[in-house]
Write an enzyme that holds these catalytic residues in place. Structure first.
Site, PDB file in Angstrom:
ATOM      1  N   GLY A  87       0.789  -1.230   0.000  1.00  0.00           N
ATOM      2  CA  GLY A  87       0.000   0.000   0.000  1.00  0.00           C
ATOM      3  C   GLY A  87       0.818   1.275   0.000  1.00  0.00           C
ATOM      4  O   GLY A  87       1.567   1.550  -0.946  1.00  0.00           O
ATOM      5  N   LYS A 108       2.272 -10.417  -4.496  1.00  0.00           N
ATOM      6  CA  LYS A 108       3.213  -9.388  -4.045  1.00  0.00           C
ATOM      7  C   LYS A 108       4.629  -9.961  -3.935  1.00  0.00           C
ATOM      8  O   LYS A 108       5.611  -9.289  -4.275  1.00  0.00           O
ATOM      9  CB  LYS A 108       2.747  -8.817  -2.707  1.00  0.00           C
ATOM     10  CG  LYS A 108       1.472  -7.975  -2.846  1.00  0.00           C
ATOM     11  CD  LYS A 108       0.785  -7.756  -1.518  1.00  0.00           C
ATOM     12  CE  LYS A 108      -0.393  -6.804  -1.635  1.00  0.00           C
ATOM     13  NZ  LYS A 108      -1.233  -6.770  -0.425  1.00  0.00           N
ATOM     14  N   GLY A 132      -6.143  -0.222   2.523  1.00  0.00           N
ATOM     15  CA  GLY A 132      -7.106   0.839   2.827  1.00  0.00           C
ATOM     16  C   GLY A 132      -7.065   1.910   1.740  1.00  0.00           C
ATOM     17  O   GLY A 132      -6.060   2.080   1.038  1.00  0.00           O
TER      18      GLY A 132
HETATM   19  N1  NAI Z   1      -8.262  -1.867  -1.093  1.00  0.00           N
HETATM   20  C1  NAI Z   1      -6.969  -1.855  -0.789  1.00  0.00           C
HETATM   21  O1  NAI Z   1      -6.566  -1.672   0.371  1.00  0.00           O
HETATM   22  C2  NAI Z   1      -5.958  -2.042  -1.864  1.00  0.00           C
HETATM   23  C3  NAI Z   1      -6.318  -2.385  -3.144  1.00  0.00           C
HETATM   24  N2  NAI Z   1      -5.352  -2.570  -4.104  1.00  0.00           N
HETATM   25  C4  NAI Z   1      -5.739  -2.898  -5.466  1.00  0.00           C
HETATM   26  O2  NAI Z   1      -6.420  -1.786  -6.027  1.00  0.00           O
HETATM   27  C5  NAI Z   1      -7.377  -2.234  -6.968  1.00  0.00           C
HETATM   28  C6  NAI Z   1      -8.744  -1.698  -6.588  1.00  0.00           C
HETATM   29  O3  NAI Z   1      -9.076  -2.165  -5.297  1.00  0.00           O
HETATM   30  P1  NAI Z   1     -10.357  -1.588  -4.507  1.00  0.00           P
HETATM   31  O4  NAI Z   1     -10.468  -0.131  -4.709  1.00  0.00           O
HETATM   32  O5  NAI Z   1     -10.229  -2.124  -3.132  1.00  0.00           O
HETATM   33  O6  NAI Z   1     -11.542  -2.334  -5.290  1.00  0.00           O
HETATM   34  P2  NAI Z   1     -13.092  -2.015  -5.276  1.00  0.00           P
HETATM   35  O7  NAI Z   1     -13.783  -3.299  -5.544  1.00  0.00           O
HETATM   36  O8  NAI Z   1     -13.485  -1.239  -4.068  1.00  0.00           O
HETATM   37  O9  NAI Z   1     -13.298  -1.050  -6.546  1.00  0.00           O
HETATM   38  C7  NAI Z   1     -13.276  -1.527  -7.860  1.00  0.00           C
HETATM   39  C8  NAI Z   1     -13.861  -0.461  -8.802  1.00  0.00           C
HETATM   40  O10 NAI Z   1     -13.758  -0.937 -10.135  1.00  0.00           O
HETATM   41  C9  NAI Z   1     -15.007  -0.711 -10.800  1.00  0.00           C
HETATM   42  N3  NAI Z   1     -15.150  -1.734 -11.848  1.00  0.00           N
HETATM   43  C10 NAI Z   1     -15.185  -3.065 -11.687  1.00  0.00           C
HETATM   44  N4  NAI Z   1     -15.332  -3.670 -12.897  1.00  0.00           N
HETATM   45  C11 NAI Z   1     -15.389  -2.675 -13.811  1.00  0.00           C
HETATM   46  C12 NAI Z   1     -15.532  -2.660 -15.226  1.00  0.00           C
HETATM   47  N5  NAI Z   1     -15.617  -3.779 -15.920  1.00  0.00           N
HETATM   48  N6  NAI Z   1     -15.564  -1.458 -15.855  1.00  0.00           N
HETATM   49  C13 NAI Z   1     -15.478  -0.297 -15.150  1.00  0.00           C
HETATM   50  N7  NAI Z   1     -15.313  -0.262 -13.802  1.00  0.00           N
HETATM   51  C14 NAI Z   1     -15.285  -1.436 -13.152  1.00  0.00           C
HETATM   52  C15 NAI Z   1     -16.061  -0.807  -9.731  1.00  0.00           C
HETATM   53  O11 NAI Z   1     -17.243  -0.127 -10.120  1.00  0.00           O
HETATM   54  C16 NAI Z   1     -15.335  -0.140  -8.553  1.00  0.00           C
HETATM   55  O12 NAI Z   1     -15.502   1.258  -8.679  1.00  0.00           O
HETATM   56  C17 NAI Z   1      -7.269  -3.775  -6.969  1.00  0.00           C
HETATM   57  O13 NAI Z   1      -6.363  -4.163  -7.973  1.00  0.00           O
HETATM   58  C18 NAI Z   1      -6.686  -4.074  -5.597  1.00  0.00           C
HETATM   59  O14 NAI Z   1      -5.990  -5.292  -5.572  1.00  0.00           O
HETATM   60  C19 NAI Z   1      -4.021  -2.398  -3.829  1.00  0.00           C
HETATM   61  C20 NAI Z   1      -3.607  -2.065  -2.582  1.00  0.00           C
HETATM   62  C21 NAI Z   1      -4.539  -1.880  -1.494  1.00  0.00           C
HETATM   63  N1  LIG Z   2      -6.250  -6.934   0.270  1.00  0.00           N
HETATM   64  C1  LIG Z   2      -4.953  -6.349   0.384  1.00  0.00           C
HETATM   65  C2  LIG Z   2      -5.026  -4.900   0.027  1.00  0.00           C
HETATM   66  C3  LIG Z   2      -3.703  -4.316  -0.211  1.00  0.00           C
HETATM   67  O1  LIG Z   2      -2.909  -4.757  -1.030  1.00  0.00           O
HETATM   68  C4  LIG Z   2      -4.439  -6.493   1.797  1.00  0.00           C
HETATM   69  O2  LIG Z   2      -5.215  -6.870   2.673  1.00  0.00           O
HETATM   70  O3  LIG Z   2      -3.244  -6.262   2.011  1.00  0.00           O
HETATM   71 NA    NA Z   3       3.886   0.439  -1.795  1.00  0.00          NA
END
Ligand code: NAI
Ligand SMILES: N[C@@H](CC=O)C(=O)O
Ligand code: NA
Length: 437
Positions: free
Chosen positions: A139, A210, A312
């Site tokens: 993150g 990762k 987050g």
């Molecule tokens: N939540 C976290 O703490 C972290 C997340 N990530 C990565 O960041 C990315 C996003 O994660 P989050 O925000 O947690 O996911 P989330 O599920 O909260 O948001 C995903 C978004 O993508 C949109 N979406 C999904 N399919 C779609 C499509 N076909 N066309 C257009 N929009 C579409 C959804 O409407 C939503 O706005 C992922 O790759 C995740 O692994 C990385 C580090 C930390």
């Molecule tokens: N789901 C992941 C989000 C960040 O990469 C985690 O819990 O670490």
């Molecule tokens: Na980082």
């Protein structure tokens, strides 16, 4: 030269794909800090469009920016694509198309990078575009840039740490309050730490992705998620946690990436993710909640520790924004971010050859000679025992054995044979051990 045109020759136009936990924080910061970001990038950074699955579900976002057609947004007149949707397809196709047209990409998508970073990097290089992904591992913690840039002149030997916030949140709660596994996972999802499908977290897929990214960068090689030995936390019981406590240890899900040098001098990479018992005095033992911490060992630098919020919305958005300013600056001033560095091309060492230490807890018959019989099996597999603890119950006794380092294959064979012994009622817990007591 890229074929990309900007609105007025200076404005950097950004397509935001996904506006969930992370995307909404990126959109907020881009808007709230527009002036400062422009000053740092050298030009205004403008949100040109936001793709979400259901635009009607986002009344809080400017209507004219919203679209459900992420592919069309990528093909529109934008300079940078920030991808925060997740998963492999259709995202991979969109990002490849963007890169091939010279548009830079910022992504937090570790699942995609752990499988396709070679393909994406090649597309970026061919078109002179940037591919940045600091948010994909740990993150908010600046970790990938130090590996790619600050440590580019050193020789990294080991990267080890806690890289999944969700599982660390669960294990910390189990350790401190004896909290229930399922309820704690639900809370981690509610707080925005867990993946859309949280089995990616608890089964170790997220941490394995990762680890693949870390090993590739640290050892200048191509390591994919399938090269990483993966075990999640689903099998970690309250008994394991209690057994660890009794030994002055705690259980953490660790990603461990090592450069291994064989007797003949040939090098390979070992990459694995599994629960580990570490001493409570170990710095990683104090890493609680969704925090992440990673140790890097390098020949000249020695040991470095990176610590901070690993999951987050806002913390992850911080890393995304940092990348966005970097790619915008490169566009404005001319220049490129670091390219893929895979020149070492080290092979991946089979997991069964990895030297490790086991903690084994057994329920055995309470009669003389049992310990000697069990010890004999260890000796037969050339696994040497570091410590034994025995406790009597009524008709059974509990036997806890901690081994010295031995190849994973020998340890697995030992446990299998012990499990079949008549005097062994149950193999209650088997866990790897890291760190000195
Ligand atoms: N939540 C976290 O703490 C972290 C997340 N990530 C990565 O960041 C990315 C996003 O994660 P989050 O925000 O947690 O996911 P989330 O599920 O909260 O948001 C995903 C978004 O993508 C949109 N979406 C999904 N399919 C779609 C499509 N076909 N066309 C257009 N929009 C579409 C959804 O409407 C939503 O706005 C992922 O790759 C995740 O692994 C990385 C580090 C930390
Ligand atoms: N789901 C992941 C989000 C960040 O990469 C985690 O819990 O670490
Ligand atoms: Na980082």
């Amino acid at each position: 030269m890229s074929e990309v045109s900007t609105v007025d020759g200076r404005t950097v136009r950004v397509a935001l794909l996904g506006c969930g936990t992370v995307g909404r924080e990126v959109a907020r910061l881009l808007t709230e800090q527009a002036d400062e970001l422009a000053a740092r990038a050298g030009a205004p950074v403008e949100l040109a469009g936001i793709a979400v699955r259901r635009p009607d579900k986002h009344p809080e976002l400017p209507r004219h920016l919203l679209t459900a057609d992420a592919g069309a947004l990528v093909e529109s007149d934008v300079d940078v694509v920030v991808e925060l949707i997740g998963g492999i397809e259709p995202v991979r196709g969109w990002l490849l198309s963007a890169l091939r047209k010279g548009k830079s990409v910022v992504t937090a998508n570790k699942a995609l990078l752990a499988e396709y970073s070679a393909e994406l990097s090649e597309a970026a290089d061919a078109a002179g575009a940037d591919l940045y992904f600091e948010a994909a591992v740990a993150g908010a913690i600046p970790l990938l840039r130090p590996l790619r840039e600050s440590l580019a002149g050193d020789r990294i030997t080991k990267v080890m740490g806690i890289v999944n916030g969700t599982t660390n949140y669960i294990l910390s709660a189990m350790d401190s309050t004896g909290a229930n596994y399922a309820e704690t996972l639900e809370e981690a999802s509610r707080l925005g730490y867990a993946e859309a499908d949280p089995t990616a977290d608890v089964d170790g897929y997220d941490a394995a992705s990762k680890a693949a990214i870390l090993a590739s960068l640290a050892f200048h090689s191509r390591v994919t998620a399938s090269d990483v030995h993966r075990e999640g936390i689903a099998g970690v019981s309250s008994f394991d946690i209690a057994a660890a406590k009794a030994l002055g240890r705690t259980v953490k899900l660790l990603a461990i990436c090592e450069r291994v040098t064989a007797d003949d001098g040939t090098e390979s990479v070992s990459a694995r993710v599994h629960p580990v018992m570490i001493p409570r005095s170990h710095p990683l033992a104090a890493v609680g909640g969704a925090f992440n911490a990673v140790f890097v060992e390098a020949d000249a630098a020695g040991e470095l520790m990176f610590y901070g919020q690993g999951a987050g919305g806002a913390p992850t958005a911080s890393a995304v924004l940092g990348d966005l300013v970097a790619v915008a600056r490169n566009r404005v001033l001319g220049g490129r971010g670091p390219r893929e560095s895979a020149h070492a091309a080290l092979p991946v060492r089979p997991h069964l050859q990895t030297p490790t230490r086991y903690h084994i807890s057994l329920d055995v018959a309470d009669r003389p000679g049992v310990l000697a019989q069990v010890a004999h099996v260890f000796a037969a597999h050339e696994v040497s025992i570091a410590a034994v603890r025995q406790r009597d119950r009524t008709s059974t006794a509990s036997l806890v054995i901690v081994t010295h380092l031995a190849p994973e294959a020998a340890l697995e064979a030992t446990v299998e044979e012990i499990g079949k012994m008549d005097v062994v009622h149950e193999v209650v817990s088997v866990m790897r051990v890291e760190g000195e007591d």
